[in-house]
Design a protein around this motif. Structure first.
Motif, short mmCIF file in Angstrom:
data_model
loop_
_atom_site.label_atom_id
_atom_site.label_comp_id
_atom_site.label_asym_id
_atom_site.label_seq_id
_atom_site.Cartn_x
_atom_site.Cartn_y
_atom_site.Cartn_z
N ASP A 42 86.29 11.47 0.93
CA ASP A 42 85.39 10.76 1.85
C ASP A 42 84.60 9.68 1.11
O ASP A 42 84.47 8.54 1.59
CB ASP A 42 84.43 11.76 2.50
CG ASP A 42 83.56 11.13 3.55
OD1 ASP A 42 84.06 10.83 4.65
OD2 ASP A 42 82.36 10.92 3.28
N ARG A 43 84.12 10.01 -0.08
CA ARG A 43 83.34 9.03 -0.85
C ARG A 43 84.20 7.84 -1.24
O ARG A 43 83.76 6.67 -1.14
CB ARG A 43 82.78 9.70 -2.12
CG ARG A 43 81.84 8.81 -2.91
CD ARG A 43 81.50 9.42 -4.28
NE ARG A 43 82.64 9.44 -5.17
CZ ARG A 43 83.08 8.38 -5.85
NH1 ARG A 43 82.48 7.19 -5.72
NH2 ARG A 43 84.13 8.48 -6.65
N VAL A 48 86.11 1.98 -0.23
CA VAL A 48 87.13 1.03 0.22
C VAL A 48 86.64 0.27 1.45
O VAL A 48 86.80 -0.95 1.55
CB VAL A 48 88.45 1.75 0.53
CG1 VAL A 48 89.49 0.77 1.07
CG2 VAL A 48 88.99 2.43 -0.72
N MET A 49 86.04 0.98 2.39
CA MET A 49 85.53 0.33 3.60
C MET A 49 84.48 -0.73 3.25
O MET A 49 84.47 -1.83 3.82
CB MET A 49 84.95 1.37 4.56
CG MET A 49 85.96 2.30 5.17
SD MET A 49 85.18 3.58 6.19
CE MET A 49 86.50 4.79 6.31
N HIS A 72 82.62 9.91 6.71
CA HIS A 72 83.29 8.64 6.97
C HIS A 72 84.71 8.82 7.49
O HIS A 72 85.33 7.85 7.93
CB HIS A 72 83.33 7.80 5.69
CG HIS A 72 81.97 7.44 5.17
ND1 HIS A 72 81.25 8.27 4.33
CD2 HIS A 72 81.19 6.35 5.39
CE1 HIS A 72 80.10 7.69 4.04
NE2 HIS A 72 80.04 6.53 4.67
N LEU A 73 85.24 10.02 7.39
CA LEU A 73 86.57 10.33 7.90
C LEU A 73 86.67 11.82 8.16
O LEU A 73 85.72 12.57 7.87
CB LEU A 73 87.65 9.85 6.92
CG LEU A 73 87.52 10.14 5.42
CD1 LEU A 73 87.63 11.61 5.09
CD2 LEU A 73 88.57 9.35 4.64
N HIS A 83 89.28 17.29 13.18
CA HIS A 83 87.83 17.13 13.02
C HIS A 83 87.26 17.93 11.85
O HIS A 83 86.07 18.26 11.84
CB HIS A 83 87.09 17.50 14.31
CG HIS A 83 87.54 16.75 15.51
ND1 HIS A 83 87.34 17.19 16.80
CD2 HIS A 83 88.22 15.57 15.62
CE1 HIS A 83 87.85 16.33 17.65
NE2 HIS A 83 88.41 15.34 16.96
N GLY A 84 88.10 18.22 10.86
CA GLY A 84 87.60 18.92 9.68
C GLY A 84 86.61 18.06 8.92
O GLY A 84 86.85 16.88 8.67
N ILE A 85 85.49 18.64 8.56
CA ILE A 85 84.42 17.92 7.87
C ILE A 85 84.63 18.02 6.36
O ILE A 85 84.81 19.12 5.83
CB ILE A 85 83.04 18.50 8.26
CG1 ILE A 85 82.79 18.30 9.75
CG2 ILE A 85 81.93 17.85 7.43
CD1 ILE A 85 81.53 18.99 10.26
N PRO A 86 84.63 16.90 5.64
CA PRO A 86 84.79 16.95 4.18
C PRO A 86 83.77 17.87 3.51
O PRO A 86 82.60 17.91 3.91
CB PRO A 86 84.60 15.49 3.75
CG PRO A 86 85.03 14.70 4.95
CD PRO A 86 84.56 15.52 6.14
#
Length: 273
Positions: A42-43, A48-49, A72-73, A83-86
């Motif tokens: 996620d980080r 990249v974004m 962020h994803l 919908h798994g949360i990092p």
């Protein structure tokens, strides 16, 4: 039903947003190895974004009845359907993980996801991921003016179930444009000749969630987001955003690193160079 139809400027905006979303996944692909955490994924995606000048559509996203999404994803590992949360748990050899990225660029949304095999995986896991990829493309390859959404769902369902898998019913694809979720809903099961008729300018996602075991799902714990298979069997998902054109379709979430379409997609898009 309030379906939005994209003009040339809208198509250009969505094409850019879609490519940027896919390029986030390109960047992450070599980094998804045993030992990395989904929070680190996620980080890295957020970095990249920022470089792209895009922003995440998911962080802080809060549809009615849901808590704000905190990342962020989405990272959905093994029996997590969506919908798994990092988190801080390292991925291990044999895991499979779906990474689902949606970015916003100049007001337009690009939404795509891919499956990743972490190290050497079981034959069953590899087959599930491949068959889910093929199922997505079975649906995409149906897209053209005049067909109905039920034709897409039927193509996906018959392929998946014919190969011994089950199709999740509770979650579906969706229209997309200057909003994350628009009409119509795009079911991954259905009857031919039913549902909304496709016309040029429509844009929507096709994102089947396919289970190795039974199709029933449930919410995990109380985070308000994570969905798992009820029988704890593996689940896989692939996703592209698609435009209905005058003669067929355009996949709007292509990038240089996208996996090529299956061999049965004779007239489909080629991987971008």
């Amino acid at each position: 039903m309030n379906i939005t139809y994209k003009d040339a400027a809208g198509v250009a905006g969505m094409r850019l947003a879609g490519r940027l979303a896919a390029e986030v996944l390109d960047h992450l692909t070599p980094l998804i190895v045993p030992g990395i955490t989904t929070k680190e994924i996620d980080r890295l995606a957020a970095e990249v974004m920022k470089q792209q000048g895009s922003v995440s559509a998911t962080i802080g996203y809060q549809p009615g009845g849901y808590p704000p999404y905190p990342a962020h994803l989405c990272t959905s590992v093994n029996h997590v359907v969506c919908h798994g949360i990092p988190n801080d748990k390292p991925l291990k050899k044999g895991d499979i993980v779906n990474v689902d990225v949606t970015v916003i660029k100049d007001g337009w949304y690009g939404d795509t996801s891919r499956m990743f095999l972490v190290g050497e995986c079981s034959i069953a896991a590899k087959r599930l991921c491949q068959m889910t990829f093929d199922a997505m493309w079975k649906g995409i390859d149906m897209v053209r003016p005049g067909i109905r959404l039920g034709d897409i769902g039927h193509a996906i369902q018959t392929f998946a179930e014919g190969n011994g898998f089950s199709v999740v019913r509770e979650f579906c694809g969706h229209g997309i444009g200057q909003n994350f979720h628009e009409d119509p809903q795009v079911l991954h099961y259905g009857r031919p000749g039913t549902g909304v008729e496709l016309v040029p300018g429509m844009t929507f996602t096709i994102e089947p969630m396919i289970n190795l075991g039974r199709r029933e799902v449930k919410e995990l714990g109380n985070d308000g987001w994570t969905i798992i298979t009820k029988d704890r069997s593996l689940s896989a998902q692939w996703e592209h955003t698609v435009l209905v054109t005058d003669s067929g379709y355009e996949v709007m979430t292509l990038s240089a690193g996208c996996p090529a379409p299956p061999a049965f997609v004779v007239n489909g898009p080629k991987t971008l160079a």
